[in-house]
Design a protein around this motif. Structure first.
Motif, PDB file in Angstrom:
ATOM      1  N   VAL A 157     130.030 -15.966  -0.120  1.00 43.15           N
ATOM      2  CA  VAL A 157     130.296 -15.921   1.316  1.00 43.15           C
ATOM      3  C   VAL A 157     129.059 -15.392   2.047  1.00 43.15           C
ATOM      4  O   VAL A 157     128.405 -14.474   1.575  1.00 43.15           O
ATOM      5  CB  VAL A 157     131.502 -15.009   1.606  1.00 43.15           C
ATOM      6  CG1 VAL A 157     131.723 -14.846   3.105  1.00 43.15           C
ATOM      7  CG2 VAL A 157     132.761 -15.534   0.934  1.00 43.15           C
ATOM      8  N   TYR A 212     138.590 -11.272   0.905  1.00 45.04           N
ATOM      9  CA  TYR A 212     139.675 -12.235   1.114  1.00 45.04           C
ATOM     10  C   TYR A 212     139.435 -13.518   0.313  1.00 45.04           C
ATOM     11  O   TYR A 212     140.353 -14.049  -0.314  1.00 45.04           O
ATOM     12  CB  TYR A 212     139.827 -12.544   2.601  1.00 45.04           C
ATOM     13  CG  TYR A 212     141.062 -13.355   2.885  1.00 45.04           C
ATOM     14  CD1 TYR A 212     142.308 -12.746   2.950  1.00 45.04           C
ATOM     15  CD2 TYR A 212     140.992 -14.727   3.055  1.00 45.04           C
ATOM     16  CE1 TYR A 212     143.456 -13.484   3.181  1.00 45.04           C
ATOM     17  CE2 TYR A 212     142.129 -15.478   3.284  1.00 45.04           C
ATOM     18  CZ  TYR A 212     143.358 -14.855   3.341  1.00 45.04           C
ATOM     19  OH  TYR A 212     144.487 -15.593   3.563  1.00 45.04           O
ATOM     20  N   TYR A 213     138.202 -14.008   0.310  1.00 43.79           N
ATOM     21  CA  TYR A 213     137.890 -15.237  -0.422  1.00 43.79           C
ATOM     22  C   TYR A 213     138.111 -15.044  -1.925  1.00 43.79           C
ATOM     23  O   TYR A 213     138.629 -15.926  -2.599  1.00 43.79           O
ATOM     24  CB  TYR A 213     136.450 -15.668  -0.149  1.00 43.79           C
ATOM     25  CG  TYR A 213     136.098 -16.971  -0.810  1.00 43.79           C
ATOM     26  CD1 TYR A 213     136.594 -18.178  -0.323  1.00 43.79           C
ATOM     27  CD2 TYR A 213     135.278 -17.001  -1.934  1.00 43.79           C
ATOM     28  CE1 TYR A 213     136.284 -19.380  -0.946  1.00 43.79           C
ATOM     29  CE2 TYR A 213     134.964 -18.190  -2.557  1.00 43.79           C
ATOM     30  CZ  TYR A 213     135.474 -19.375  -2.060  1.00 43.79           C
ATOM     31  OH  TYR A 213     135.170 -20.562  -2.679  1.00 43.79           O
ATOM     32  N   LYS A 214     137.746 -13.880  -2.435  1.00 46.22           N
ATOM     33  CA  LYS A 214     137.847 -13.624  -3.875  1.00 46.22           C
ATOM     34  C   LYS A 214     139.277 -13.311  -4.316  1.00 46.22           C
ATOM     35  O   LYS A 214     139.699 -13.705  -5.397  1.00 46.22           O
ATOM     36  CB  LYS A 214     136.928 -12.460  -4.246  1.00 46.22           C
ATOM     37  CG  LYS A 214     136.892 -12.098  -5.687  1.00 46.22           C
ATOM     38  CD  LYS A 214     135.641 -12.588  -6.304  1.00 46.22           C
ATOM     39  CE  LYS A 214     135.523 -12.070  -7.728  1.00 46.22           C
ATOM     40  NZ  LYS A 214     134.508 -12.774  -8.447  1.00 46.22           N
ATOM     41  N   MET A 263     135.250 -22.089   5.246  1.00 44.39           N
ATOM     42  CA  MET A 263     136.035 -21.266   4.352  1.00 44.39           C
ATOM     43  C   MET A 263     137.522 -21.506   4.602  1.00 44.39           C
ATOM     44  O   MET A 263     137.931 -22.623   4.714  1.00 44.39           O
ATOM     45  CB  MET A 263     135.642 -19.808   4.522  1.00 44.39           C
ATOM     46  CG  MET A 263     134.278 -19.519   3.949  1.00 44.39           C
ATOM     47  SD  MET A 263     133.916 -17.814   3.579  1.00 44.39           S
ATOM     48  CE  MET A 263     135.152 -16.867   4.334  1.00 44.39           C
ATOM     49  N   ASP A 264     138.304 -20.443   4.726  1.00 44.62           N
ATOM     50  CA  ASP A 264     139.751 -20.623   4.840  1.00 44.62           C
ATOM     51  C   ASP A 264     140.283 -20.517   6.261  1.00 44.62           C
ATOM     52  O   ASP A 264     141.463 -20.660   6.475  1.00 44.62           O
ATOM     53  CB  ASP A 264     140.481 -19.622   3.946  1.00 44.62           C
ATOM     54  CG  ASP A 264     140.236 -18.192   4.382  1.00 44.62           C
ATOM     55  OD1 ASP A 264     139.715 -17.979   5.485  1.00 44.62           O
ATOM     56  OD2 ASP A 264     140.561 -17.288   3.609  1.00 44.62           O
ATOM     57  N   ASP A 319     130.823 -18.339   9.546  1.00 44.59           N
ATOM     58  CA  ASP A 319     130.787 -18.008   8.125  1.00 44.59           C
ATOM     59  C   ASP A 319     130.738 -19.269   7.290  1.00 44.59           C
ATOM     60  O   ASP A 319     130.961 -20.366   7.785  1.00 44.59           O
ATOM     61  CB  ASP A 319     131.956 -17.104   7.716  1.00 44.59           C
ATOM     62  CG  ASP A 319     133.312 -17.735   7.969  1.00 44.59           C
ATOM     63  OD1 ASP A 319     133.455 -18.961   7.857  1.00 44.59           O
ATOM     64  OD2 ASP A 319     134.257 -16.982   8.269  1.00 44.59           O
ATOM     65  N   ALA A 351     135.516 -10.785   4.540  1.00 40.57           N
ATOM     66  CA  ALA A 351     135.637 -12.207   4.174  1.00 40.57           C
ATOM     67  C   ALA A 351     135.416 -12.404   2.681  1.00 40.57           C
ATOM     68  O   ALA A 351     136.096 -13.213   2.041  1.00 40.57           O
ATOM     69  CB  ALA A 351     134.650 -13.038   4.983  1.00 40.57           C
ATOM     70  N   GLU A 403     128.976 -20.546  -4.084  1.00 38.89           N
ATOM     71  CA  GLU A 403     130.254 -20.107  -3.525  1.00 38.89           C
ATOM     72  C   GLU A 403     130.258 -18.618  -3.167  1.00 38.89           C
ATOM     73  O   GLU A 403     131.265 -17.932  -3.312  1.00 38.89           O
ATOM     74  CB  GLU A 403     131.429 -20.471  -4.440  1.00 38.89           C
ATOM     75  CG  GLU A 403     131.627 -21.963  -4.550  1.00 38.89           C
ATOM     76  CD  GLU A 403     133.084 -22.373  -4.671  1.00 38.89           C
ATOM     77  OE1 GLU A 403     133.976 -21.524  -4.731  1.00 38.89           O
ATOM     78  OE2 GLU A 403     133.307 -23.585  -4.682  1.00 38.89           O
ATOM     79  N   LEU A 409     130.013 -20.760   2.820  1.00 40.90           N
ATOM     80  CA  LEU A 409     129.781 -20.529   1.400  1.00 40.90           C
ATOM     81  C   LEU A 409     128.472 -21.192   1.021  1.00 40.90           C
ATOM     82  O   LEU A 409     128.214 -22.329   1.424  1.00 40.90           O
ATOM     83  CB  LEU A 409     130.909 -21.129   0.559  1.00 40.90           C
ATOM     84  CG  LEU A 409     132.310 -20.580   0.772  1.00 40.90           C
ATOM     85  CD1 LEU A 409     133.326 -21.422   0.014  1.00 40.90           C
ATOM     86  CD2 LEU A 409     132.374 -19.137   0.307  1.00 40.90           C
TER      87      LEU A 409
END
Length: 129
Positions: A26, A61-63, A1-2, A18, A58, A24, A20
Motif C-alpha cells: 500500500v 486494513y488491506y492485510k 484498493m478496497d 492510495d 490502510a 502489493e 498498491l
C-alpha cells in the motif's frame, strides 16, 4: 484498493490517493496544494502526520480486513516540502491479533525523505457469535 479510505470526508478533503505497487504494498500520494501549507510556505506538519496515519491504517486494513484505531503516532520532520507530489510508504514492525506497529516514510518527487514516523494501532476485530 478496497474503497474504504476514499469514502472518509477528511481523506477526501486533503486529496489523498492510495494504491498498491507491483508487490502489493500500500502507498499513499498527495499533490501539495496551497491550502496544505503553513504560514512559512511549507507543508503543515499535521498533513505529514495525517498522511502517515492514513497509510498505516490502510496497510492494516488491506492485510487483515480489520478496522483499526491509532494508539500512538510519532513523526520526525526532516525536510520542508512546498510543491509536487508526496508518497508515503510503510512496513510492519509487528502484526499481532490485537495490535500492530508500523514504520513509515514520506518522500518527495526527487525521492528525498521529508518525514518518517511510527505508529501503534489497535485492531478492531469483530466478535464471533
Amino acid at each position: 484498493m478496497d474503497g474504504r479510505c476514499e469514502t472518509e470526508p477528511f481523506y477526501q478533503l486533503l486529496g489523498f490517493q492510495d494504491g498498491l505497487d507491483g508487490d502489493e504494498n500500500v502507498y499513499l500520494q498527495l499533490e501539495i496544494r496551497e491550502d496544505h501549507l503553513n504560514n512559512n510556505g511549507s507543508l503543515h506538519g499535521g498533513v505529514h502526520a495525517t498522511m502517515l496515519d492514513n497509510v498505516f491504517g490502510a496497510m492494516i486494513y488491506y492485510k487483515t480486513g480489520c478496522r483499526n484505531l491509532t494508539i500512538s503516532l510519532h513523526v520526525h520532520y526532516l525536510a520542508p516540502a512546498r510543491e509536487g507530489v508526496l508518497t508515503a510508504k510503510g512496513s510492519f514492525m509487528q502484526l499481532g491479533y490485537k495490535s500492530a506497529q508500523l514504520d513509515g516514510y514520506i518522500y518527495d518527487e526527487d525521492d528525498q525523505l521529508i518525514a518518517k514516523g511510527s505508529g501503534t494501532f489497535k485492531l478492531l476485530r469483530e466478535a464471533k457469535s
